[in-house]
Design a protein around this motif. Structure first.
Motif, mmCIF file in Angstrom:
data_model
loop_
_atom_site.group_PDB
_atom_site.id
_atom_site.type_symbol
_atom_site.label_atom_id
_atom_site.label_comp_id
_atom_site.label_asym_id
_atom_site.label_seq_id
_atom_site.Cartn_x
_atom_site.Cartn_y
_atom_site.Cartn_z
ATOM 1 N N PHE A 135 0.791 -1.220 0.000
ATOM 2 C CA PHE A 135 0.000 0.000 0.000
ATOM 3 C C PHE A 135 0.830 1.279 0.000
ATOM 4 N N TYR A 136 2.145 1.165 0.127
ATOM 5 C CA TYR A 136 2.961 2.380 0.189
ATOM 6 C C TYR A 136 2.802 3.232 -1.066
ATOM 7 N N SER A 137 2.764 2.602 -2.212
ATOM 8 C CA SER A 137 2.681 3.347 -3.470
ATOM 9 C C SER A 137 1.249 3.646 -3.895
ATOM 10 N N GLN A 138 0.252 3.261 -3.073
ATOM 11 C CA GLN A 138 -1.153 3.469 -3.433
ATOM 12 C C GLN A 138 -1.644 4.886 -3.123
ATOM 13 N N ASN A 139 -0.844 5.655 -2.376
ATOM 14 C CA ASN A 139 -1.189 7.045 -2.060
ATOM 15 C C ASN A 139 -2.513 7.152 -1.295
ATOM 16 N N PHE A 140 -2.744 6.224 -0.382
ATOM 17 C CA PHE A 140 -3.965 6.238 0.421
ATOM 18 C C PHE A 140 -3.856 7.265 1.537
ATOM 19 N N ALA A 141 -4.854 8.140 1.639
ATOM 20 C CA ALA A 141 -4.875 9.112 2.736
ATOM 21 C C ALA A 141 -5.049 8.413 4.084
ATOM 22 N N LEU A 142 -5.754 7.271 4.079
ATOM 23 C CA LEU A 142 -5.990 6.516 5.310
ATOM 24 C C LEU A 142 -4.698 6.029 5.945
ATOM 25 N N HIS A 143 -3.648 6.018 5.153
ATOM 26 C CA HIS A 143 -2.362 5.536 5.641
ATOM 27 C C HIS A 143 -1.899 6.324 6.866
ATOM 28 N N ILE A 186 -9.614 -1.313 14.808
ATOM 29 C CA ILE A 186 -11.030 -0.946 14.687
ATOM 30 C C ILE A 186 -11.211 0.449 14.085
ATOM 31 N N LEU A 187 -10.444 1.434 14.553
ATOM 32 C CA LEU A 187 -10.625 2.804 14.072
ATOM 33 C C LEU A 187 -10.311 2.956 12.578
ATOM 34 N N PRO A 188 -9.186 2.428 12.063
ATOM 35 C CA PRO A 188 -8.968 2.495 10.610
ATOM 36 C C PRO A 188 -10.017 1.702 9.833
ATOM 37 N N PHE A 189 -10.510 0.589 10.420
ATOM 38 C CA PHE A 189 -11.545 -0.206 9.760
ATOM 39 C C PHE A 189 -12.800 0.633 9.550
ATOM 40 N N ILE A 190 -13.189 1.389 10.574
ATOM 41 C CA ILE A 190 -14.344 2.282 10.454
ATOM 42 C C ILE A 190 -14.079 3.365 9.419
ATOM 43 N N ALA A 191 -12.856 3.899 9.408
ATOM 44 C CA ALA A 191 -12.513 4.966 8.474
ATOM 45 C C ALA A 191 -12.578 4.499 7.020
ATOM 46 N N THR A 192 -12.312 3.216 6.770
ATOM 47 C CA THR A 192 -12.367 2.709 5.383
ATOM 48 C C THR A 192 -13.776 2.836 4.807
ATOM 49 N N PHE A 193 -14.800 2.668 5.641
ATOM 50 C CA PHE A 193 -16.178 2.783 5.161
ATOM 51 C C PHE A 193 -16.513 4.236 4.825
ATOM 52 N N SER A 194 -15.950 5.158 5.590
ATOM 53 C CA SER A 194 -16.159 6.571 5.295
ATOM 54 C C SER A 194 -15.534 6.924 3.945
ATOM 55 N N ALA A 195 -14.314 6.433 3.706
ATOM 56 C CA ALA A 195 -13.646 6.686 2.429
ATOM 57 C C ALA A 195 -14.404 6.020 1.279
ATOM 58 N N ALA A 196 -14.899 4.803 1.511
ATOM 59 C CA ALA A 196 -15.658 4.090 0.478
ATOM 60 C C ALA A 196 -16.943 4.839 0.128
ATOM 61 N N ALA A 197 -17.587 5.432 1.128
ATOM 62 C CA ALA A 197 -18.816 6.195 0.890
ATOM 63 C C ALA A 197 -18.523 7.427 0.041
ATOM 64 N N LYS A 198 -17.392 8.064 0.284
ATOM 65 C CA LYS A 198 -17.002 9.228 -0.522
ATOM 66 C C LYS A 198 -16.781 8.818 -1.975
ATOM 67 N N LEU A 199 -16.104 7.696 -2.168
ATOM 68 C CA LEU A 199 -15.871 7.214 -3.533
ATOM 69 C C LEU A 199 -17.182 6.878 -4.232
ATOM 70 N N ALA A 200 -18.101 6.247 -3.502
ATOM 71 C CA ALA A 200 -19.384 5.856 -4.088
ATOM 72 C C ALA A 200 -20.195 7.073 -4.537
ATOM 73 N N ARG A 201 -20.037 8.207 -3.845
ATOM 74 C CA ARG A 201 -20.762 9.431 -4.208
ATOM 75 C C ARG A 201 -20.019 10.243 -5.265
ATOM 76 N N GLY A 202 -18.882 9.739 -5.711
ATOM 77 C CA GLY A 202 -18.123 10.425 -6.749
ATOM 78 C C GLY A 202 -17.261 11.554 -6.231
#
Length: 292
Positions: A135-143, A186-202
């Protein structure tokens, strides 16, 4: 500025060798057993210097965490900003990534000390290594949150293992260790759903659907493994104390009296009784990650 582009390309090139190293590590950890017990253990020094080192990395990461938090939750989980390119934050994330290779030495020290690593310990180190480099090169903000929470959890864990029990005045040290270990997942796991929701809304988000799904599966597996691990130990602890306090009698009044005596005894020994839960009643949990 941190040379993220160059290092990202280098790490991408090393993904195959790194995963082959991880597979070799799993094989050795499960199968190698020393023929004799060493006279000298290096584990305590390992824990102490790891605690100091990761505390330093965590402190250097604080400006990035504060800046992203002040910009809002959406920014912190969906905008990497200068996370990878900033001098301090970029250096911390890069060093944190390479420490996942160094962490494998911990298992070798356990084996050298004639200890048997638990399955959860081996799986956790392998998955952490795979995640960090993939994931280092994926540029994920969640990192930013994954790195910071992992550093924080390790500070509590290594401080505990080296003998310096953080927060012991306010809460038993095993509570601080177990809580930090679970919250870092647990906290990053919850944050992934928030990021996924943003992606789903474009909405723009520095992540991708496949990567988020992979991250959710990985974190979910670790949450289940850690929760089962701690829960089974706590249940065994309670069962052991009930047996020792029951006296083997079938008389209900006698049982109640014995139970009250056990409870009074436990309360009288607080917080030391809870603190030594991992140390005396379950020697394999002295380190939370291996058994003797």
């Amino acid at each position: 500025m941190f040379p993220y582009s160059w290092l990202s390309s280098t790490i991408n090139w090393s993904l195959l060798p790194i995963h082959l190293l991880g597979i070799f590590y799993v094989f050795v950890a499960f199968n190698f057993r020393p023929s004799h017990i060493s006279d000298r253990s290096y584990l305590k020094e390992w824990y102490y210097y790891n605690c100091v080192f990761q505390l330093g990395l965590g402190i250097l990461m604080i400006p990035e965490i504060l800046t992203s938090s002040l910009s809002g939750w959406h920014y912190s989980v969906c905008h990497s900003g200068t996370l990878y390119t900033g001098f301090f934050s970029g250096s911390v994330v890069a060093i944190w990534t390479f420490t996942k290779v160094v962490d494998l030495l911990e298992t070798m020290l356990l084996l050298y000390d004639a200890r048997r690593p638990l399955t959860i310990h081996i799986i956790h180190h392998f998955l952490s290594l795979s995640f960090a480099f993939t994931f280092y090169s994926q540029n994920f903000a969640l990192h930013r949150w994954i790195v910071f929470f992992n550093l924080t959890a390790h500070v509590f864990l290594y401080a505990y293992l080296s003998g310096f029990k953080i927060l012991n005045r306010w809460t038993p040290c095993w509570v601080a260790v177990c809580s930090s270990q679970m919250l870092q997942l647990i906290l990053p796991f919850i944050a992934t759903f928030s990021a996924a929701a943003k992606l789903a809304r474009g909405t723009r988000c520095d992540a991708n659907a496949l990567g988020l799904l992979t991250l959710q599966i990985g974190l979910g597996v670790l949450i289940i493994l850690f929760a089962e691990f701690y829960w089974s130990r706590v249940q065994a602890f309670r069962k052991k104390n009930m047996k020792s306090g029951g006296g083997g009698t079938s008389n209900s009044d006698s049982s109640e009296q014995e139970s009250e005596k056990v409870l009074k005894k436990l309360k009288a020994r607080r917080p030391s009784d809870e603190t030594v839960m991992f140390e005396n009643d379950f020697p394999e949990l002295r380190s939370v990650i291996f058994s003797p």
